[in-house]
Design a protein around this motif. Structure first.
Motif, PDB file in Angstrom:
ATOM      1  N   MET A   1       6.765   9.792  -7.852  1.00 13.42           N
ATOM      2  CA  MET A   1       6.184  10.201  -6.893  1.00 13.42           C
ATOM      3  C   MET A   1       4.333  10.411  -7.382  1.00 13.42           C
ATOM      4  O   MET A   1       4.391  11.040  -9.142  1.00 13.42           O
ATOM      5  CB  MET A   1       6.131  11.719  -6.672  1.00 13.42           C
ATOM      6  N   ILE A   2       3.520  10.004  -6.591  1.00 13.91           N
ATOM      7  CA  ILE A   2       1.534   9.831  -7.454  1.00 13.91           C
ATOM      8  C   ILE A   2       1.747  11.491  -7.046  1.00 13.91           C
ATOM      9  O   ILE A   2       1.429  11.844  -6.307  1.00 13.91           O
ATOM     10  CB  ILE A   2       1.500   8.655  -6.608  1.00 13.91           C
ATOM     11  N   LYS A   3       1.121  11.867  -8.115  1.00 11.79           N
ATOM     12  CA  LYS A   3       0.539  12.983  -8.348  1.00 11.79           C
ATOM     13  C   LYS A   3      -0.610  13.348  -8.251  1.00 11.79           C
ATOM     14  O   LYS A   3      -1.397  15.082  -8.375  1.00 11.79           O
ATOM     15  CB  LYS A   3       1.444  14.129  -9.112  1.00 11.79           C
ATOM     16  N   SER A   4      -1.235  12.360  -9.073  1.00  9.83           N
ATOM     17  CA  SER A   4      -2.358  12.365  -9.977  1.00  9.83           C
ATOM     18  C   SER A   4      -3.839  11.152  -9.203  1.00  9.83           C
ATOM     19  O   SER A   4      -3.321  10.174  -8.868  1.00  9.83           O
ATOM     20  CB  SER A   4      -3.109  12.015 -11.439  1.00  9.83           C
ATOM     21  N   VAL A   5      -5.379  11.284  -8.792  1.00  9.51           N
ATOM     22  CA  VAL A   5      -6.249  10.672  -8.288  1.00  9.51           C
ATOM     23  C   VAL A   5      -6.210   9.629  -9.175  1.00  9.51           C
ATOM     24  O   VAL A   5      -6.720   8.612  -9.085  1.00  9.51           O
ATOM     25  CB  VAL A   5      -7.564  11.524  -7.941  1.00  9.51           C
ATOM     26  N   HIS A   6      -5.568   9.679 -10.345  1.00 10.86           N
ATOM     27  CA  HIS A   6      -5.939   8.480 -11.114  1.00 10.86           C
ATOM     28  C   HIS A   6      -4.811   7.922 -11.429  1.00 10.86           C
ATOM     29  O   HIS A   6      -4.803   6.452 -12.726  1.00 10.86           O
ATOM     30  CB  HIS A   6      -6.130   9.425 -13.179  1.00 10.86           C
ATOM     31  N   LEU A  72      -0.434   1.610   2.691  1.00 11.20           N
ATOM     32  CA  LEU A  72      -0.014   2.259   2.333  1.00 11.20           C
ATOM     33  C   LEU A  72       1.177   0.987   1.520  1.00 11.20           C
ATOM     34  O   LEU A  72       1.634   1.765   0.280  1.00 11.20           O
ATOM     35  CB  LEU A  72       1.437   2.814   3.144  1.00 11.20           C
ATOM     36  N   LYS A  73       1.434  -0.023   1.420  1.00 13.39           N
ATOM     37  CA  LYS A  73       1.589  -0.900   0.833  1.00 13.39           C
ATOM     38  C   LYS A  73       0.694  -1.116  -0.291  1.00 13.39           C
ATOM     39  O   LYS A  73       1.526  -1.476  -1.776  1.00 13.39           O
ATOM     40  CB  LYS A  73       1.610  -2.378   1.530  1.00 13.39           C
ATOM     41  N   ILE A  74      -0.298  -0.737  -0.631  1.00  9.77           N
ATOM     42  CA  ILE A  74      -1.092  -0.623  -2.011  1.00  9.77           C
ATOM     43  C   ILE A  74      -1.225   0.703  -2.317  1.00  9.77           C
ATOM     44  O   ILE A  74      -0.615   0.507  -3.649  1.00  9.77           O
ATOM     45  CB  ILE A  74      -2.730  -0.908  -1.789  1.00  9.77           C
ATOM     46  N   LEU A  75      -0.221   1.435  -1.520  1.00  4.25           N
ATOM     47  CA  LEU A  75       0.006   2.992  -2.486  1.00  4.25           C
ATOM     48  C   LEU A  75       1.097   2.573  -3.702  1.00  4.25           C
ATOM     49  O   LEU A  75       1.194   3.082  -4.352  1.00  4.25           O
ATOM     50  CB  LEU A  75      -0.133   3.557  -1.535  1.00  4.25           C
ATOM     51  N   SER A  76       1.605   1.816  -2.559  1.00  2.00           N
ATOM     52  CA  SER A  76       3.317   1.826  -3.071  1.00  2.00           C
ATOM     53  C   SER A  76       3.136   0.968  -4.268  1.00  2.00           C
ATOM     54  O   SER A  76       4.386   0.394  -4.971  1.00  2.00           O
ATOM     55  CB  SER A  76       4.638   1.510  -1.883  1.00  2.00           C
ATOM     56  N   GLY A  77       2.446   0.006  -3.723  1.00  2.00           N
ATOM     57  CA  GLY A  77       3.080  -1.042  -5.484  1.00  2.00           C
ATOM     58  C   GLY A  77       2.554  -2.361  -4.449  1.00  2.00           C
ATOM     59  O   GLY A  77       3.017  -3.558  -5.276  1.00  2.00           O
ATOM     60  N   SER A  78       3.065  -2.645  -3.326  1.00  2.67           N
ATOM     61  CA  SER A  78       3.409  -3.576  -2.584  1.00  2.67           C
ATOM     62  C   SER A  78       2.123  -4.820  -2.144  1.00  2.67           C
ATOM     63  O   SER A  78       1.107  -3.789  -2.348  1.00  2.67           O
ATOM     64  CB  SER A  78       4.243  -3.615  -1.223  1.00  2.67           C
TER      65      SER A  78
END
Length: 81
Positions: A1-6, A72-78
């Protein structure tokens, strides 16, 4: 889970949003007006000192006429289309 803005994926998402705003020649203040938010909120989001909620993200995409699924694809790395 992504918890950081970094996290690299979150950074890529924000960079995508900033690029879209700039490609549309919108200033931070103009986008803030579209979102009915103080411009300081947009600055904090774009500098990654404040996270976007899901609802804010959807409103941000709507204001920039973006498909939230692409982000969301960017966020998931797709890859996006």
């Amino acid at each position: 889970m992504i918890k950081s803005v970094h996290h690299p994926n979150y950074k890529a998402l924000i960079n995508w949003l900033v690029s879209a705003r700039e490609e549309q020649s919108l200033t931070v203040r103009e986008l803030a007006d579209l979102l009915d938010e103080p411009h300081s909120v947009i600055v904090k989001i774009e500098l990654r000192s404040r996270k976007l909620s899901v609802q804010e993200y959807c409103q941000y995409c709507e204001a920039l006429q973006l498909d939230p699924v692409d982000g969301l694809k960017i966020l998931s790395g797709s890859k996006t289309k």
